[in-house]
Motif scaffolding. Sequence first.
Motif, mmCIF file in Angstrom:
data_model
loop_
_atom_site.group_PDB
_atom_site.id
_atom_site.type_symbol
_atom_site.label_atom_id
_atom_site.label_comp_id
_atom_site.label_asym_id
_atom_site.label_seq_id
_atom_site.Cartn_x
_atom_site.Cartn_y
_atom_site.Cartn_z
ATOM 1 N N GLU A 1 0.843 -1.259 0.163
ATOM 2 C CA GLU A 1 -0.046 -0.016 0.021
ATOM 3 C C GLU A 1 0.700 1.304 -0.060
ATOM 4 N N GLN A 2 2.236 1.052 0.614
ATOM 5 C CA GLN A 2 3.097 2.176 0.566
ATOM 6 C C GLN A 2 3.591 2.603 -0.680
ATOM 7 N N GLY A 3 3.683 1.702 -1.879
ATOM 8 C CA GLY A 3 4.158 1.721 -2.993
ATOM 9 C C GLY A 3 5.233 0.734 -3.149
ATOM 10 N N GLN A 4 5.712 0.630 -4.517
ATOM 11 C CA GLN A 4 6.616 -0.207 -4.616
ATOM 12 C C GLN A 4 8.184 0.324 -4.316
ATOM 13 N N MET A 5 8.871 -0.671 -3.390
ATOM 14 C CA MET A 5 10.217 -0.200 -2.867
ATOM 15 C C MET A 5 11.059 0.552 -3.991
ATOM 16 N N ASN A 6 11.026 -0.051 -5.084
ATOM 17 C CA ASN A 6 12.033 0.440 -6.179
ATOM 18 C C ASN A 6 11.588 2.161 -6.428
ATOM 19 N N LEU A 7 10.585 2.355 -6.592
ATOM 20 C CA LEU A 7 10.065 3.739 -6.653
ATOM 21 C C LEU A 7 10.421 4.877 -5.635
ATOM 22 N N ARG A 8 10.072 4.110 -4.350
ATOM 23 C CA ARG A 8 10.284 4.803 -3.268
ATOM 24 C C ARG A 8 11.752 5.285 -3.012
ATOM 25 N N VAL B 1 13.959 5.379 -5.492
ATOM 26 C CA VAL B 1 14.440 6.121 -6.534
ATOM 27 C C VAL B 1 14.054 7.944 -6.048
ATOM 28 N N ILE B 2 12.828 7.911 -5.415
ATOM 29 C CA ILE B 2 12.301 9.205 -4.974
ATOM 30 C C ILE B 2 13.407 9.701 -3.816
ATOM 31 N N ALA B 3 13.521 8.799 -3.156
ATOM 32 C CA ALA B 3 14.502 9.210 -1.762
ATOM 33 C C ALA B 3 15.816 9.700 -2.382
ATOM 34 N N GLU B 4 16.282 8.868 -3.566
ATOM 35 C CA GLU B 4 17.766 9.262 -3.964
ATOM 36 C C GLU B 4 17.806 10.406 -4.962
ATOM 37 N N LYS B 5 16.563 10.669 -5.738
ATOM 38 C CA LYS B 5 17.021 11.573 -6.755
ATOM 39 C C LYS B 5 16.072 12.656 -6.528
ATOM 40 N N VAL B 6 15.107 12.600 -5.856
ATOM 41 C CA VAL B 6 14.278 13.691 -5.204
ATOM 42 C C VAL B 6 15.017 14.417 -4.165
ATOM 43 N N TYR B 7 15.565 13.641 -3.209
ATOM 44 C CA TYR B 7 15.823 14.200 -1.903
ATOM 45 C C TYR B 7 17.359 13.809 -1.492
ATOM 46 N N GLU C 1 10.558 6.163 4.214
ATOM 47 C CA GLU C 1 9.470 7.126 4.873
ATOM 48 C C GLU C 1 8.803 8.013 3.637
ATOM 49 N N VAL C 2 8.907 7.413 2.393
ATOM 50 C CA VAL C 2 8.354 7.994 1.123
ATOM 51 C C VAL C 2 6.964 6.962 0.877
ATOM 52 N N PHE C 3 5.847 7.612 1.016
ATOM 53 C CA PHE C 3 4.773 6.880 0.696
ATOM 54 C C PHE C 3 4.180 7.323 -0.796
ATOM 55 N N ILE C 4 3.937 6.300 -1.577
ATOM 56 C CA ILE C 4 3.384 6.695 -2.778
ATOM 57 C C ILE C 4 1.908 6.821 -2.959
ATOM 58 N N SER C 5 1.643 7.563 -3.728
ATOM 59 C CA SER C 5 0.073 7.953 -3.748
ATOM 60 C C SER C 5 -0.536 8.215 -5.164
ATOM 61 N N TRP D 1 3.409 11.254 -4.026
ATOM 62 C CA TRP D 1 3.936 10.750 -2.899
ATOM 63 C C TRP D 1 4.078 11.779 -1.624
ATOM 64 N N ALA D 2 4.048 11.112 -0.485
ATOM 65 C CA ALA D 2 4.345 11.887 0.859
ATOM 66 C C ALA D 2 5.440 11.465 1.300
ATOM 67 N N VAL D 3 6.134 12.342 2.174
ATOM 68 C CA VAL D 3 7.295 11.926 2.974
ATOM 69 C C VAL D 3 7.214 12.352 4.383
ATOM 70 N N VAL D 4 6.859 11.204 5.277
ATOM 71 C CA VAL D 4 6.827 11.276 6.458
ATOM 72 C C VAL D 4 7.896 11.090 7.303
ATOM 73 N N PRO D 5 8.878 11.972 7.952
ATOM 74 C CA PRO D 5 10.176 11.435 8.366
ATOM 75 C C PRO D 5 9.825 10.763 9.869
#
Lengths: 447, 413
Positions: free
Chosen positions: A112-119, A121-127, A136-140, A301-305
Motif C-alpha cells: 500500500e505504501q508503494g513499490q520499494m524501487n519507486l520509493r 528512487v524518489i528518496a535518492e533522486k528527489v531528496y 519514509e516515502v509513501f507513494i500515492s 508521494w508523501a514524505v513522513v519522516p
Amino acid sequence: MGMPVMTDEEQRFLEKSVLPLDAAPIHVKTTGGGPRTSVLRNPNMEKLQKGYLFPEISIKHEAHLKKYPDAKVISLGIGDTTEPIPSVITSAMAEYVLALSTPEGYQGYGPEQGQMNLRKVIAEKVYPAMGIKESEVFISDGAQCDIARLQTLFGPNVTIAVQDPTFPGYVDNGVIVGQTGSADEAGKYAGIAYMRCAPENHFFPDLSRVPHTDVIFFCSPNNPTGHAASAAQLRELVDFARRNGSIIVFDTAYAWYVSEAGDGEGKKPRSIYEVPGAREVAIEISSFSKFAGFTGVRLGWAVVPDELRYADGSPVARDFDRIVCTCFNGASSVAQAGGLACLSTEEGRDAVRRVVGVYKDNARVLVDTFASLGKEVYGGTDSPYVWVRFPGRRSWDVFAEILEKTHVITVPGSGFGPGGEGFIRVSAFNSRDRVLEAAARLKKFLA
Amino acid sequence: MAADPAAYKTNVPRNANMAKLQAGYLFPEIARRRATHLLKYPDAKIISLGIGDTTEPIPNVITNAMAERAHALSTIDGYSGYGAEQGEKKVRAAIAATYYADLGIEDSDIFVSDGAKCDISRLQVLFGSNVTIAVQDPSYPAYVDSSVIMGQTDLYEQDVQKYGNIEYMRCSPENGFFPDLSTVPRTDIIFFCSPNNPTGAAASRDQLNKLVKFAKDNGSIIVYDSAYAMYISDDSPKSIFEIPGAKEVAIETASFSKYAGFTGVRLGWTVIPKELLFSDGHPVAKDFNRIVCTCFNGASNIAQAGGLACLSPEGLKAMHDVVGFYKENTKIIVDTFTSLGFNVYGAKNAPYVWVHFPGRNSWDVFAEILEKANVVTTPGSGFGPGGEGFVRVSAFGHRENIIEAARRFKQLY
C-alpha cells in the motif's frame, strides 16, 4: 449554413465534461421529491460554501462553449497539463502492463505504501543528501488524495493555518473532516488561521501575527501566486513551527519549476528538508502531475519522516501507514512503473525537464504580455502560474469580462481565498500556439 | 523502534480515533506473519491462501487496451490530462449498460474509482462521525476500521471483541449467514457484502427483500458491497438494485480487482442512485460528487482504458474465464476439506472457503496450518468475533499450488 467548428481542445474538453447531476451547483439547495432516508446529512458538507473551485470553472467553460460555439475558447484556467508524456515513460508503462498478461510478469496487490524501487528512487533522486529514507516515502495517487488522507489522519480536533490565497484543497478537506466552523461573508471559515500572502509582504506571511495552529499548510512554489519561498523564509517557517510545536504540510507539486538561476534571495529550495530541523516538524507532499503530465495517470508521494512525533511521542508515520493500509490500496502499479521510468534514468529526467521547460517558456510569454501592458504581474518564473493584479475590481467580474471579450479561461483569485481578491491566475498549461494566441487576444483587450 | 524520550515532539495531539484501533489492519498483519515464517524457514515453499490476492495473468484484450492508452498519452491527439473525477463518460456508460441494464441505474449514478476499499473510506468521510453503522459479523474489516477512524465508534471492548456503538449482525451457519433482522436495532448505515467476504454466503432474493424492507422501515442506508458478484453460480441477485425499492435506500460498491486481476491496477466503482436522499431531502449523490471532486482526482486513465476493454464482449468473456478458473480452485479446496470431515461453507458463489474448527482459537489454527503445512490462511476472528472458530481459505492461486495445498491439508488433517 455551416456547422460551428470547435477546436480539438474544445472538443476534448466537452468529451470529458460532466454529466447533468455532476454539474448541479452544490450551494443551490435541491431536494428530491421521493421518499427520504432518516440519515442526517453530514453537517460538515453543509458548511461548504459552493462547489469545489475547479469544477466550477469547468461549468463556466462549458456554458461559454455552448454560448459561443465558434469562439475558439482557450483555457489558461485549470492547471491541466497538455504536453504529451515523453515516450520513454509511456513505453515503460506499456511494457509493464503487457507483462501483466504473462505468468512471470503478473503482479497483484502491491504494498500500500508503494513499490520499494519507486520509493527508493524518489528518496535518492528527489531528496539527495537530505537524509530521507525510502521507508519514509509513501507513494500515492496524487497530492489532492494525500491531502484528504492527511486531514483524515489529523482528525477534527486540530487547528490549521493556510496561506491566503491558497490551493483550495487544504481548506475544503479541513471543512469536510470537521476542523472548522461556518464560513463568514468573506468566505473565511471559523477556526482556520489565514496567513495573508501578498506583494506587500513578498508573498510570505508575517509569522509574528499568525496564531498558533497544530498544522500549517504551505505550498511552494505557490499555487496560485507562483511565489517560491526563499531559503531564509523557509528557515523562518521551520523555526516558527518548532517554537509552536506545529506540523508543516509542505506542498512541492511545482518544485520542478524552480529556476536554476535563483534571484536576489538566492536559489529557491525545492524541498522543505533542505532546511535543517525540518525532519522533526514537516511532512512533504508532491506529485508527478505537473512535471510528468500525470494529471490523468495519477501518481504522487508523501514524505513522513521517522522523527515526526505527536505530543504523546507516537510517530506520525505509524498512524499514516495505518490510514494508507485501511483507506487506500496503493497507487496503480502501471502509474508506478511510469514514475520509475521518469526518475530512474537520465533520459527520463531530461525528458520531463524538457516538458517543464515548455510550460516555463509559456509562463514567460504570459509574464511579458502582462508586464508590457503595465499590469502588476507576479509568479511565472518559478511556477507555471502567473498572478496578475486588477486593483479595485472583483476577480469574478474580471474573469467573466476576460472570458466574454477574449474567450480565454482564467481563474478568479478570490476562488483561492479572500486574499486572492483583486487578482487573476493565468496558467501556462497549453500549447505554445494557444498561449501566443491568448496573449495576443489579452493584449488587444487590455491595451 | 523505541522512541527516545528526549527526542523532539510536536504539540499536535494524536487523533484519538487512531488510538482506538486495536492492531494493524488485518491483511498487513497476515503478511507480517508470513514474512516471519519465511525468515524462520527460508526454504519453506509457502503457499498463500490468505490475502485474497489474484494470481492469474490479465487477459491480453485488456492489457493491450491499456498499453494502447499508455502509448497514446505520448501523442498530441491521444494525450489527456485531468479526467472527470467521476470517471470517463464511456466507462460510466459501459458499467451502467453491462451491470445495471433494466435496473433504472443511469450513467450519472456511476462513480468510477480506484477500488472498493478506497470508496468505503470516501463514503465514511461523506457520512461523517455522527452516524451509526451496522456490519455483518464476521465481515471485511475495512467497514469497521474506517468507522473507528471516522470517529463513529466508542472504545474497543476486549471481552466481546467489538467496538462500542457498532451493531454487529451475527451471520453463522445457524442462521444461514443472514442476520435475524428482528433483533437488529436501527442504525443509520448498514454495510452488507454479498457474496460475502469471508463466509462466501450469497444472500437470496428473499433475504435481500427483507434487508431492503428493513432499511426502508428504519430510514437507513445500505452500503452493498458486490465485489464478488461475478462469482455467483446460482440465481442469487448480483446487484442490490434487482430488489424493488432499493434505489431509495442503497449504495452499491464494486471492483474489477477479483474479476480482471486488477488488484494492482486499481479500478472499481460506486453506484449512488439519484433517488437516495438524506433526511432533509438532499441527494446523497450530490455530496458524494463533492467528496470525489475534493478528496480524489479520478481513477488512473490507463486503468479506465483497461476497464473499458473489460466490458467489451471479448473482455467480459475473458473475465468470465478468469473467474471460472478461480471457481475451479475453490471446488478443489472445498472437496478437500469436506473429504476430511470438516463443515465447510461458502465456495459456491465466492472464491472463499469458510472452514469450521469448532472450539478452536482461529489464530491458533492459522499458526498451526502455517507452521505444519506452510500454507497461509486467514483466521476468522480477524473478521470479527463471529469469525472465531473459523478459518478463511482463499482460492486465488496457480492451479499447481492449489493442488499442492490440498495435498498438504490432507496430510495435516
